[in-house]
Write a protein that holds these residues in place. Structure first.
Motif, PDB file in Angstrom:
ATOM      1  N   LEU A 126       0.847  -1.193   0.000  1.00  0.00           N
ATOM      2  CA  LEU A 126       0.000   0.000   0.000  1.00  0.00           C
ATOM      3  C   LEU A 126       0.881   1.240   0.000  1.00  0.00           C
ATOM      4  CD1 LEU A 126      -2.728   1.411   0.244  1.00  0.00           C
ATOM      5  CD2 LEU A 126      -2.629   1.044   2.726  1.00  0.00           C
ATOM      6  N   HIS A 127       1.955   1.222   0.781  1.00  0.00           N
ATOM      7  CA  HIS A 127       2.894   2.346   0.848  1.00  0.00           C
ATOM      8  C   HIS A 127       3.438   2.667  -0.545  1.00  0.00           C
ATOM      9  CE1 HIS A 127       6.710   4.440   1.681  1.00  0.00           C
ATOM     10  NE2 HIS A 127       6.216   4.739   2.872  1.00  0.00           N
ATOM     11  N   HIS A 128       3.866   1.632  -1.255  1.00  0.00           N
ATOM     12  CA  HIS A 128       4.436   1.818  -2.598  1.00  0.00           C
ATOM     13  C   HIS A 128       3.404   2.407  -3.555  1.00  0.00           C
ATOM     14  CE1 HIS A 128       6.646   0.972  -6.293  1.00  0.00           C
ATOM     15  NE2 HIS A 128       5.551   0.383  -6.754  1.00  0.00           N
ATOM     16  N   MET A 129       2.170   1.920  -3.478  1.00  0.00           N
ATOM     17  CA  MET A 129       1.145   2.389  -4.412  1.00  0.00           C
ATOM     18  C   MET A 129       0.756   3.839  -4.129  1.00  0.00           C
ATOM     19  SD  MET A 129      -1.764   0.012  -5.979  1.00  0.00           S
ATOM     20  CE  MET A 129      -2.632   0.512  -7.479  1.00  0.00           C
ATOM     21  N   ILE A 130       0.674   4.209  -2.839  1.00  0.00           N
ATOM     22  CA  ILE A 130       0.387   5.604  -2.481  1.00  0.00           C
ATOM     23  C   ILE A 130       1.520   6.509  -2.963  1.00  0.00           C
ATOM     24  CG2 ILE A 130       0.213   7.221  -0.529  1.00  0.00           C
ATOM     25  CD1 ILE A 130      -1.269   4.971   1.001  1.00  0.00           C
ATOM     26  N   GLU A 131       2.745   6.044  -2.748  1.00  0.00           N
ATOM     27  CA  GLU A 131       3.926   6.823  -3.146  1.00  0.00           C
ATOM     28  C   GLU A 131       3.934   7.075  -4.649  1.00  0.00           C
ATOM     29  OE1 GLU A 131       8.256   6.767  -1.166  1.00  0.00           O
ATOM     30  OE2 GLU A 131       7.738   4.939  -2.224  1.00  0.00           O
ATOM     31  N   LYS A 132       3.524   6.074  -5.410  1.00  0.00           N
ATOM     32  CA  LYS A 132       3.549   6.159  -6.867  1.00  0.00           C
ATOM     33  C   LYS A 132       2.367   6.967  -7.407  1.00  0.00           C
ATOM     34  CE  LYS A 132       2.409   2.390  -9.081  1.00  0.00           C
ATOM     35  NZ  LYS A 132       1.290   2.720 -10.001  1.00  0.00           N
ATOM     36  N   ASP A 133       1.250   6.949  -6.679  1.00  0.00           N
ATOM     37  CA  ASP A 133      -0.002   7.460  -7.248  1.00  0.00           C
ATOM     38  C   ASP A 133      -0.417   8.840  -6.739  1.00  0.00           C
ATOM     39  OD1 ASP A 133      -1.707   5.993  -9.193  1.00  0.00           O
ATOM     40  OD2 ASP A 133      -3.300   6.730  -7.878  1.00  0.00           O
ATOM     41  N   THR A 134       0.270   9.355  -5.727  1.00  0.00           N
ATOM     42  CA  THR A 134      -0.073  10.672  -5.178  1.00  0.00           C
ATOM     43  C   THR A 134       1.177  11.547  -5.128  1.00  0.00           C
ATOM     44  OG1 THR A 134       0.272   9.869  -2.914  1.00  0.00           O
ATOM     45  CG2 THR A 134      -1.970   9.706  -3.797  1.00  0.00           C
ATOM     46  N   SER A 135       1.023  12.776  -4.690  1.00  0.00           N
ATOM     47  CA  SER A 135       2.184  13.680  -4.689  1.00  0.00           C
ATOM     48  C   SER A 135       2.082  14.735  -3.583  1.00  0.00           C
ATOM     49  CB  SER A 135       2.305  14.378  -6.050  1.00  0.00           C
ATOM     50  OG  SER A 135       1.136  15.139  -6.316  1.00  0.00           O
ATOM     51  N   GLY A 136       3.205  15.405  -3.372  1.00  0.00           N
ATOM     52  CA  GLY A 136       3.248  16.557  -2.472  1.00  0.00           C
ATOM     53  C   GLY A 136       2.922  16.247  -1.028  1.00  0.00           C
ATOM     54  N   ASP A 137       2.345  17.264  -0.361  1.00  0.00           N
ATOM     55  CA  ASP A 137       2.023  17.123   1.068  1.00  0.00           C
ATOM     56  C   ASP A 137       0.893  16.117   1.310  1.00  0.00           C
ATOM     57  OD1 ASP A 137       3.929  18.958   2.124  1.00  0.00           O
ATOM     58  OD2 ASP A 137       2.702  20.605   1.366  1.00  0.00           O
ATOM     59  N   TYR A 138       0.010  15.982   0.325  1.00  0.00           N
ATOM     60  CA  TYR A 138      -1.058  14.976   0.434  1.00  0.00           C
ATOM     61  C   TYR A 138      -0.440  13.591   0.544  1.00  0.00           C
ATOM     62  CZ  TYR A 138      -5.185  12.216  -1.017  1.00  0.00           C
ATOM     63  OH  TYR A 138      -6.206  11.303  -1.090  1.00  0.00           O
ATOM     64  N   ARG A 139       0.534  13.310  -0.303  1.00  0.00           N
ATOM     65  CA  ARG A 139       1.229  12.023  -0.254  1.00  0.00           C
ATOM     66  C   ARG A 139       1.940  11.838   1.084  1.00  0.00           C
ATOM     67  NH1 ARG A 139       5.547  10.796  -4.839  1.00  0.00           N
ATOM     68  NH2 ARG A 139       6.583  12.575  -3.894  1.00  0.00           N
ATOM     69  N   LYS A 140       2.591  12.897   1.536  1.00  0.00           N
ATOM     70  CA  LYS A 140       3.339  12.827   2.802  1.00  0.00           C
ATOM     71  C   LYS A 140       2.406  12.456   3.961  1.00  0.00           C
ATOM     72  CE  LYS A 140       6.396  16.130   3.311  1.00  0.00           C
ATOM     73  NZ  LYS A 140       6.972  17.461   3.647  1.00  0.00           N
ATOM     74  N   ALA A 141       1.229  13.066   3.972  1.00  0.00           N
ATOM     75  CA  ALA A 141       0.269  12.797   5.047  1.00  0.00           C
ATOM     76  C   ALA A 141      -0.297  11.378   4.945  1.00  0.00           C
ATOM     77  CB  ALA A 141      -0.870  13.819   5.000  1.00  0.00           C
ATOM     78  N   LEU A 142      -0.602  10.928   3.722  1.00  0.00           N
ATOM     79  CA  LEU A 142      -1.113   9.570   3.533  1.00  0.00           C
ATOM     80  C   LEU A 142      -0.088   8.531   3.960  1.00  0.00           C
ATOM     81  CD1 LEU A 142      -2.873   9.825   0.044  1.00  0.00           C
ATOM     82  CD2 LEU A 142      -4.011   9.447   2.231  1.00  0.00           C
ATOM     83  N   LEU A 143       1.174   8.752   3.607  1.00  0.00           N
ATOM     84  CA  LEU A 143       2.224   7.806   3.968  1.00  0.00           C
ATOM     85  C   LEU A 143       2.432   7.756   5.480  1.00  0.00           C
ATOM     86  CD1 LEU A 143       4.859   8.392   1.139  1.00  0.00           C
ATOM     87  CD2 LEU A 143       3.272   6.484   1.377  1.00  0.00           C
ATOM     88  N   ALA A 144       2.254   8.911   6.134  1.00  0.00           N
ATOM     89  CA  ALA A 144       2.357   8.938   7.599  1.00  0.00           C
ATOM     90  C   ALA A 144       1.246   8.086   8.213  1.00  0.00           C
ATOM     91  CB  ALA A 144       2.283  10.365   8.110  1.00  0.00           C
ATOM     92  N   LEU A 145       0.030   8.171   7.665  1.00  0.00           N
ATOM     93  CA  LEU A 145      -1.080   7.352   8.151  1.00  0.00           C
ATOM     94  C   LEU A 145      -0.858   5.877   7.837  1.00  0.00           C
ATOM     95  CD1 LEU A 145      -4.267   9.424   7.173  1.00  0.00           C
ATOM     96  CD2 LEU A 145      -3.224   9.212   9.429  1.00  0.00           C
ATOM     97  N   CYS A 146      -0.300   5.615   6.664  1.00  0.00           N
ATOM     98  CA  CYS A 146      -0.030   4.231   6.243  1.00  0.00           C
ATOM     99  C   CYS A 146       0.869   3.534   7.267  1.00  0.00           C
ATOM    100  CB  CYS A 146       0.607   4.228   4.861  1.00  0.00           C
ATOM    101  SG  CYS A 146       0.898   2.584   4.202  1.00  0.00           S
ATOM    102  N   GLY A 147       1.857   4.262   7.756  1.00  0.00           N
ATOM    103  CA  GLY A 147       2.626   3.769   8.898  1.00  0.00           C
ATOM    104  C   GLY A 147       3.783   2.845   8.593  1.00  0.00           C
ATOM    105  N   GLY A 148       4.150   2.704   7.323  1.00  0.00           N
ATOM    106  CA  GLY A 148       5.328   1.878   7.040  1.00  0.00           C
ATOM    107  C   GLY A 148       5.260   1.183   5.704  1.00  0.00           C
ATOM    108  N   GLU A 149       6.426   0.755   5.237  1.00  0.00           N
ATOM    109  CA  GLU A 149       6.564   0.030   3.973  1.00  0.00           C
ATOM    110  C   GLU A 149       6.668  -1.462   4.260  1.00  0.00           C
ATOM    111  OE1 GLU A 149       6.264  -1.067   1.053  1.00  0.00           O
ATOM    112  OE2 GLU A 149       7.421   0.454  -0.052  1.00  0.00           O
ATOM    113  N   ASP A 150       5.858  -2.262   3.570  1.00  0.00           N
ATOM    114  CA  ASP A 150       5.857  -3.711   3.808  1.00  0.00           C
ATOM    115  C   ASP A 150       6.785  -4.444   2.863  1.00  0.00           C
ATOM    116  OD1 ASP A 150       3.779  -3.742   5.896  1.00  0.00           O
ATOM    117  OD2 ASP A 150       2.496  -2.994   4.301  1.00  0.00           O
TER     118      ASP A 150
END
Length: 659
Positions: free
Chosen positions: A635-659
């Motif tokens: 999920l982390h990888h897909m968010i990283e690839k599919d979003t950008s900027g501060d929105y991405r940063k906030a989503l990745l913080a919620l995601c909580g880690g790379e699997d």
């Protein structure tokens, strides 16, 4: 029972077939249609006899003539069909390790899926065809734990005793847990020994026991503890132990999905399984991917190549509309696994040494003056629990006499604003707001209504009702009733009561409920199919419904979701399917929704934001696990690839880690 799609041809005459193939290839050009019709309708044993007859009649090598007359993928497919299975596998492995680089996926597929006898035949065929020792060639071309496991599999020494010791099952599950999850580092040798030697029946029980004691499937532990080709090999072994048909269905799907086709994989599987378990593979494919293997081949290939593959496939399960025993067994196993209690975990935890006044000051500073420090806002809001955010709201008001929500709204914009503001609401307020948006204005967003109402528990539903009444001075039930109609309205209203039973399963009642769901003969309009499904799916407890679904499979050989899709349509179908999937495996339901929100062109940010907010403190960690299990990417990888900027940063913080 024979489960291949290609059978012995009745009235077979090797000399007659050899003559027909000779005539199809003599002169200018060749009759490809005649070649494919004949070869795909003969069994492998019969094709070998044709090769011998051809040489006797014409003094020529049939395979050499076919190679000369045909080209490309069609030639590879037809020539592959002419080889005995063991020699076909030997050729595939030889190609995989010859030249620069190694096709590890081919090695994994063949060695992880073959029986002891098939492995022994392969080793002998390799020696006969190439005058070399297969083990020596593989050892020379691979390394590390990957090499060690391949060598173990090459021995063809897996235990075949169906008598299983319960004590040994428990011990093996415990040993695997201690070799991985409970150990600093990983004891790979223990994984190799148990997964490489134990019988299939024994290992299936070990996997069930492992799920109980570890709280996660063995596949997830393998992904976390192992890496690279060794990880892929061990996952393939586990999948083949669980269901070889399911493993090959997945391989075929991945060979054709997306841009381009992995033709070598497609050919290898269609040829090698055509006389073993192609019917089982077709059934599982239809169940898992909601389309037939036949139709996917038809859409993804062309020409004589397509015609030959479709002949090997042997039929279109979309046209038949059937659900078969192998698919039922896969579905039943999934229900059994879903019934095991797994600890749900969010990715956002309460912050230690929390200071609401200090956080309020950080947020005020981030928004004061020229410009906004989005990074500081993200750091505070995504790293605090919802209860702590409510305290920050109060501290901000007490300290500055200002409304934090209003300040955030004026300072942030776009997707980031929606995400941060959503996190600042209580879960019930946030769900109430999403439901209100779904019903107000022109049109109704039924998918949002279904997602929220079908997945929330009684306590959450009651809290949403209160928040909705407080925010909009109307009852949620009234708004749902005025904005929807028919059976769909009745489903939503029933769910909105928050009165689902919370007790354990009742086996006698589950059997009766399954009978009601399976009954298609009733002509009583007051007892319509939709009414029966509503009265059970919207009121029974989750443990009880799991038992109902298992009884339904036993009774009908159908999965209840398949039955819903076949017998209903529109929003009613979608609502019932969502309830079934939520009962079966809620994290997997949300993983699927997240994947669909990001796959393909464009991103459904509304769905992505809603799920990341609403599940972050409930089961987002579990959703991450299901996501990688289902889609082979994190999920982390897909968010990283599919979003950008501060929105991405906030989503990745919620995601909580790379699997």
């Amino acid at each position: 029972v024979y489960r291949g799609s290609v059978k012995d041809f009745q009235g077979f005459d090797a000399n007659q077939d050899a003559e027909a193939l000779y005539n199809a290839m003599k002169g200018f050009g060749s009759d490809k249609e005649a070649i494919l019709d004949l070869i795909t309708s003969r069994s492998n044993k019969q094709r070998v006899e044709i090769c011998q007859a051809y040489k006797s009649l014409y003094g020529k090598d049939l395979i050499a003539d076919l190679k000369y007359e045909l080209t490309g993928k069609f030639e590879r497919l037809i020539v592959s069909l002419m080889r005995p299975p063991a020699y076909g596998d030997a050729k595939e492995i030889k190609d995989a390790i010859s030249g620069v680089g190694t096709d590890e996926k081919c090695l994994i597929e063949i060695l992880a899926s073959r029986t002891n006898q098939e492995i022994h035949d392969l080793v002998a065929a390799y020696k006969d065809a190439y005058g070399k020792d297969l083990e020596a060639d593989i050892v020379g071309d691979t390394s590390g734990h990957f090499k060690k496991m391949l060598v173990v599999l090459l021995q063809g020494a897996r235990e075949e005793d169906d008598v299983v010791s319960e004590d040994l099952v428990e011990q093996d599950a415990k040993d695997l847990l201690e070799a991985g999850e409970l150990k600093w580092g990983t004891d790979e040798a223990q994984f190799i020994y148990i997964l490489g030697r134990r019988s299939r029946q024994h290992l299936r029980l070990v996997f069930d026991e492992y799920l109980k004691i570890a709280g996660k499937p063995i596949e997830r532990s393998i992904r976390g503890e192992l890496s690279g080709d060794f990880e892929k090999l061990m996952l393939a072994v586990v999948k083949c132990i669980r269901s070889t048909a399911e493993y090959f269905a997945e391989r075929l799907y991945k060979a054709m999905k997306g841009l381009g086709t992995r033709d070598n994989t497609l050919i290898r599987i269609m040829v090698s399984r055509s006389e073993i378990d192609m019917l089982d593979i077709r059934e599982v494919f239809r169940t898992k991917y909601e389309k037939s293997l036949y139709n996917m081949i038809k859409e993804d290939t062309s020409g004589e190549y397509k015609k030959a593959l479709l002949k090997l496939c042997g039929g279109d399960d979309d046209a038949a509309g059937e659900f078969f025993p192998e698919a039922a067994q896969v579905a039943y196993r999934m229900w059994e696994l879903s019934a095991v209690k797994v600890e749900l975990r969010g990715t956002v935890q309460p912050a230690g040494d929390f200071n609401d006044d200090g956080d309020a000051q950080v947020l005020r500073k981030a928004m004061k003056g020229l410009g906004t420090d989005e990074g500081a806002i993200i750091e505070v809001v995504t790293k605090r629990s919802n209860a702590q955010r409510q305290q920050i709201l109060k501290a901000y008001k007490a300290h500055y006499g200002r409304d934090l929500m209003a300040d955030l709204k004026s300072e942030l914009s776009g997707s980031l604003a929606k995400l941060i503001l959503g996190l600042m609401l209580t879960p019930a307020q946030y769900d109430a707001k999403q439901l209100r948006k779904a019903v107000e204005g022109a049109g109704t967003d039924e998918s949002v209504l279904i997602e929220i109402m079908a997945t929330r528990n009684n306590q959450e539903i009651r809290a949403i009702n209160e928040a909705y009444q407080e925010a909009y001075h109307k009852s949620l039930e009234d708004d749902l009733s005025s904005d929807t109609s028919g059976h769909f309205k009745r489903i939503l209203v029933s769910l909105a009561l928050g009165n689902r039973d919370e007790g354990p399963e009742n086996l006698t009642q589950a059997h009766e409920d399954a009978k009601k769901l399976a009954d298609v003969s009733s002509n009583d309009s007051s007892d319509s199919l939709e009414t029966r499904f509503l009265s059970i799916l919207c009121t029974r407890s989750y443990p009880h419904l799991r038992r109902v679904f298992q009884e339904f499979i036993k009774m009908t050989n159908h999965d209840v979701e398949h039955a819903i899709k076949k017998r209903m349509s529109g929003d009613v179908r979608d609502a019932f399917v969502a309830i079934v999937r939520s009962v079966k495996n809620k994290p997997a339901f949300f993983a699927d929704k997240l994947y669909k929100s990001m796959k393909g062109a464009g991103t459904d940010e509304r769905t992505l934001t809603r799920i990341m907010i609403s599940r972050s403190e409930i089961d987002l960690f579990n959703i991450r696990g299901e996501f990688i299990d289902l889609f082979d990417k994190s999920l982390h990888h897909m968010i990283e690839k599919d979003t950008s900027g501060d929105y991405r940063k906030a989503l990745l913080a919620l995601c909580g880690g790379e699997d």
